[in-house]
Design a protein around this motif. Structure first.
Motif, PDB file in Angstrom:
ATOM      1  N   VAL A 188      -3.565  21.898 -56.279  1.00 18.35           N
ATOM      2  CA  VAL A 188      -2.143  21.559 -56.168  1.00 18.35           C
ATOM      3  C   VAL A 188      -1.864  20.895 -54.828  1.00 18.35           C
ATOM      4  CG1 VAL A 188       0.186  22.527 -56.083  1.00 18.35           C
ATOM      5  CG2 VAL A 188      -1.418  23.285 -57.835  1.00 18.35           C
ATOM      6  N   ARG A 194       5.746  23.212 -52.593  1.00 17.79           N
ATOM      7  CA  ARG A 194       6.412  21.973 -52.192  1.00 17.79           C
ATOM      8  C   ARG A 194       6.989  22.099 -50.786  1.00 17.79           C
ATOM      9  NH1 ARG A 194       9.650  20.979 -57.857  1.00 17.79           N
ATOM     10  NH2 ARG A 194       7.979  19.853 -58.935  1.00 17.79           N
ATOM     11  N   ALA A 201       0.434  18.622 -60.725  1.00 14.96           N
ATOM     12  CA  ALA A 201       0.515  19.842 -59.914  1.00 14.96           C
ATOM     13  C   ALA A 201       1.424  20.863 -60.601  1.00 14.96           C
ATOM     14  CB  ALA A 201       1.032  19.515 -58.520  1.00 14.96           C
ATOM     15  N   ALA A 202       2.558  20.409 -61.090  1.00 15.42           N
ATOM     16  CA  ALA A 202       3.482  21.314 -61.782  1.00 15.42           C
ATOM     17  C   ALA A 202       2.841  21.882 -63.042  1.00 15.42           C
ATOM     18  CB  ALA A 202       4.776  20.581 -62.121  1.00 15.42           C
ATOM     19  N   TYR A 226       6.156  30.107 -63.053  1.00 14.68           N
ATOM     20  CA  TYR A 226       5.541  29.066 -62.231  1.00 14.68           C
ATOM     21  C   TYR A 226       6.476  28.482 -61.177  1.00 14.68           C
ATOM     22  CZ  TYR A 226       8.067  25.186 -64.399  1.00 14.68           C
ATOM     23  OH  TYR A 226       9.033  24.321 -64.802  1.00 14.68           O
ATOM     24  N   ARG A 227       7.779  28.599 -61.350  1.00 16.76           N
ATOM     25  CA  ARG A 227       8.708  27.901 -60.457  1.00 16.76           C
ATOM     26  C   ARG A 227       8.634  28.386 -59.016  1.00 16.76           C
ATOM     27  NH1 ARG A 227      12.972  27.921 -64.874  1.00 16.76           N
ATOM     28  NH2 ARG A 227      12.712  25.859 -65.787  1.00 16.76           N
ATOM     29  N   MET A 246       0.381  24.643 -62.191  1.00 13.85           N
ATOM     30  CA  MET A 246       1.090  25.885 -61.871  1.00 13.85           C
ATOM     31  C   MET A 246       1.629  26.540 -63.139  1.00 13.85           C
ATOM     32  SD  MET A 246       0.896  26.436 -58.672  1.00 13.85           S
ATOM     33  CE  MET A 246       1.842  26.511 -57.193  1.00 13.85           C
ATOM     34  N   LEU A 252       5.547  27.069 -57.227  1.00 15.94           N
ATOM     35  CA  LEU A 252       5.630  25.610 -57.168  1.00 15.94           C
ATOM     36  C   LEU A 252       6.618  25.160 -56.094  1.00 15.94           C
ATOM     37  CD1 LEU A 252       4.885  22.814 -58.305  1.00 15.94           C
ATOM     38  CD2 LEU A 252       6.749  23.111 -59.948  1.00 15.94           C
TER      39      LEU A 252
END
Length: 146
Positions: free
Chosen positions: A27, A61, A41-42, A53-54, A45, A57
């Motif tokens: 990622v 970021r 990448a998202a 996953y949020r 995850m 992620l």
């Protein structure tokens, strides 16, 4: 690159073991090369963490943006297909693995990596990423590749 040419990118470190570490590295490489909103990448995850996953992620970021903001030098990141890591990636993996256990050592590594003493924001982002991975069952083990 033509056949027989060598790459100027030095890859002295072995790949990390453990699914969490490899996910983190993938990622990180995707976001470094294609931007923090990279769909691959998202998707990685999402595949690893499912509906949860949020959190990792968004924290990843934030970490990447903070590293870019705080760094006074270029951080060398290898392409996703490389089976080895750059020295900078290894230092980042070590700092992330130690961020929760030994924040002082992680801070020292980050100041070396970023080239300045303004690494507190990056350290807190790394701690948040490491905690999110651990909470969701994909912990970042301590990386000590030589």
């Amino acid at each position: 690159m033509a056949h027989g040419e060598t790459s100027p990118l030095d890859l002295p470190r072995p790949m990390p073991t453990g699914y969490g570490n490899r996910l983190f590295l993938f990622v990180m490489r995707r976001m470094a090369s294609a931007g923090v909103n990279d769909a691959h990448a998202a998707n990685a995850m999402l595949g690893a963490f499912g509906r949860s996953y949020r959190r990792p992620l968004v924290l990843m970021r934030a970490m990447m943006l903070e590293l870019a903001r705080a760094s006074s030098r270029k951080i060398l990141v290898a392409p996703c297909c490389c089976a080895r890591m750059t020295a900078d990636e290894g230092m980042l993996m070590q700092a992330t693995g130690e961020a929760l256990r030994d924040p002082n050592a992680a801070y020292e590594q980050l100041t070396d990596l970023l080239g300045n003493d303004h690494a507190l924001g990056a350290l807190t982002c790394m701690q948040a990423v490491a905690q999110a991975h651990a909470d969701l069952g994909r912990p970042l083990e301590l990386y000590s590749g030589g």
